[in-house]
Design a protein around this motif. Structure first.
Motif, mmCIF file in Angstrom:
data_model
loop_
_atom_site.group_PDB
_atom_site.id
_atom_site.type_symbol
_atom_site.label_atom_id
_atom_site.label_comp_id
_atom_site.label_asym_id
_atom_site.label_seq_id
_atom_site.Cartn_x
_atom_site.Cartn_y
_atom_site.Cartn_z
ATOM 1 N N GLY A 1 64.158 19.155 -22.522
ATOM 2 C CA GLY A 1 64.884 17.629 -22.606
ATOM 3 C C GLY A 1 63.976 16.842 -23.684
ATOM 4 N N ALA A 2 62.761 16.810 -23.037
ATOM 5 C CA ALA A 2 61.960 15.907 -23.982
ATOM 6 C C ALA A 2 61.940 16.017 -25.494
ATOM 7 C CB ALA A 2 60.537 15.820 -23.521
ATOM 8 N N GLU A 3 61.791 17.447 -25.804
ATOM 9 C CA GLU A 3 62.060 17.806 -27.170
ATOM 10 C C GLU A 3 63.196 17.349 -27.637
ATOM 11 O OE1 GLU A 3 58.756 21.552 -27.554
ATOM 12 O OE2 GLU A 3 60.824 22.111 -26.788
ATOM 13 N N ALA A 4 64.388 17.872 -26.985
ATOM 14 C CA ALA A 4 65.644 17.384 -27.516
ATOM 15 C C ALA A 4 65.779 15.871 -27.841
ATOM 16 C CB ALA A 4 66.659 17.986 -26.618
ATOM 17 N N LEU A 5 65.353 15.244 -26.891
ATOM 18 C CA LEU A 5 65.373 13.706 -27.202
ATOM 19 C C LEU A 5 64.512 13.279 -28.260
ATOM 20 C CD1 LEU A 5 66.391 11.108 -26.200
ATOM 21 C CD2 LEU A 5 64.570 10.653 -24.706
ATOM 22 N N PHE A 6 63.296 13.789 -28.328
ATOM 23 C CA PHE A 6 62.393 13.173 -29.472
ATOM 24 C C PHE A 6 63.299 13.879 -30.981
ATOM 25 C CE2 PHE A 6 59.479 14.604 -32.753
ATOM 26 C CZ PHE A 6 58.528 13.646 -32.781
ATOM 27 N N LEU A 7 63.777 14.992 -30.880
ATOM 28 C CA LEU A 7 64.353 15.536 -32.220
ATOM 29 C C LEU A 7 65.483 14.836 -32.679
ATOM 30 C CD1 LEU A 7 63.510 19.369 -31.793
ATOM 31 C CD2 LEU A 7 62.469 17.506 -33.116
ATOM 32 N N SER A 8 66.264 14.197 -31.511
ATOM 33 C CA SER A 8 67.566 13.645 -31.595
ATOM 34 C C SER A 8 67.227 12.213 -32.452
ATOM 35 C CB SER A 8 68.537 13.430 -30.239
ATOM 36 O OG SER A 8 67.931 12.383 -29.444
ATOM 37 N N ASN A 21 65.276 11.488 -34.925
ATOM 38 C CA ASN A 21 64.540 11.913 -36.069
ATOM 39 C C ASN A 21 64.523 10.706 -37.267
ATOM 40 O OD1 ASN A 21 63.082 13.442 -37.603
ATOM 41 N ND2 ASN A 21 64.941 14.468 -38.692
ATOM 42 N N THR A 22 63.673 9.779 -36.557
ATOM 43 C CA THR A 22 63.354 8.463 -37.443
ATOM 44 C C THR A 22 61.826 8.274 -37.736
ATOM 45 O OG1 THR A 22 63.207 7.106 -35.886
ATOM 46 C CG2 THR A 22 65.303 7.360 -36.794
ATOM 47 N N GLU A 23 61.368 7.943 -38.655
ATOM 48 C CA GLU A 23 60.108 7.809 -39.110
ATOM 49 C C GLU A 23 59.491 6.753 -37.934
ATOM 50 O OE1 GLU A 23 57.347 5.549 -42.494
ATOM 51 O OE2 GLU A 23 59.117 6.755 -43.124
ATOM 52 N N PHE A 24 60.123 5.874 -37.707
ATOM 53 C CA PHE A 24 59.448 4.757 -36.740
ATOM 54 C C PHE A 24 59.304 5.313 -35.271
ATOM 55 C CE2 PHE A 24 60.120 1.914 -32.987
ATOM 56 C CZ PHE A 24 59.253 0.839 -33.383
ATOM 57 N N TRP A 25 60.363 6.285 -34.688
ATOM 58 C CA TRP A 25 60.052 6.794 -33.562
ATOM 59 C C TRP A 25 59.090 7.941 -33.652
ATOM 60 C CZ3 TRP A 25 61.974 6.944 -28.654
ATOM 61 C CH2 TRP A 25 61.772 8.179 -27.711
ATOM 62 N N GLN A 26 58.976 8.795 -34.786
ATOM 63 C CA GLN A 26 58.198 10.197 -34.588
ATOM 64 C C GLN A 26 56.590 9.591 -35.050
ATOM 65 O OE1 GLN A 26 59.991 13.360 -36.804
ATOM 66 N NE2 GLN A 26 61.447 13.476 -35.117
ATOM 67 N N TYR A 34 54.602 10.817 -28.776
ATOM 68 C CA TYR A 34 54.173 12.162 -28.700
ATOM 69 C C TYR A 34 53.283 12.429 -27.271
ATOM 70 C CZ TYR A 34 54.867 13.341 -33.440
ATOM 71 O OH TYR A 34 55.453 13.764 -34.639
ATOM 72 N N ASN A 35 52.398 11.387 -26.898
ATOM 73 C CA ASN A 35 51.847 11.569 -25.711
ATOM 74 C C ASN A 35 52.755 11.811 -24.492
ATOM 75 O OD1 ASN A 35 49.171 11.124 -26.652
ATOM 76 N ND2 ASN A 35 49.290 9.011 -26.389
#
Length: 102
Positions: free
Chosen positions: A58-65, A67-72, A78-79
């Protein structure tokens, strides 16, 4: 000192430079800034809920959903994914996420 108003030609020049990676400028109204910060906090809260539960998928899915430079480019994001890995005991995934941070 008085604020300078941007003309239409100023905005076109800034937009053209931004496409070449020279300038990044975002003008915020107080309302759009509040909306952005509320959305950002909601995303972090949702990511943290998943991390607390050890829900790596779920955490990975939210991270990948998001997909912006600001977010990533945010260490806190990441922590929080690393926290999900730690809470689930998925050490291999934690190592992969950690290497993505570098």
């Amino acid at each position: 000192s008085p604020m300078k108003c941007l003309t239409a030609s100023d905005l076109l020049r800034i937009r053209a430079q931004g496409r070449r990676g020279v300038v990044k400028l975002r003008l915020w109204s107080p309302t759009s800034r509040k909306r952005f910060l509320a959305t950002w906090q909601n995303l972090l809260d949702e990511l943290n809920k998943r991390a607390e539960l050890g829900d790596v998928a779920g955490a990975e899915a939210l991270f990948l959903s998001k997909n912006t430079e600001f977010w990533q480019n945010k260490t806190v994001v990441y922590n929080t994914v690393l926290k999900a890995c730690a809470n689930s005991g998925e050490i291999d995934k934690a190592e992969r996420w950690y290497s993505r941070m570098k």
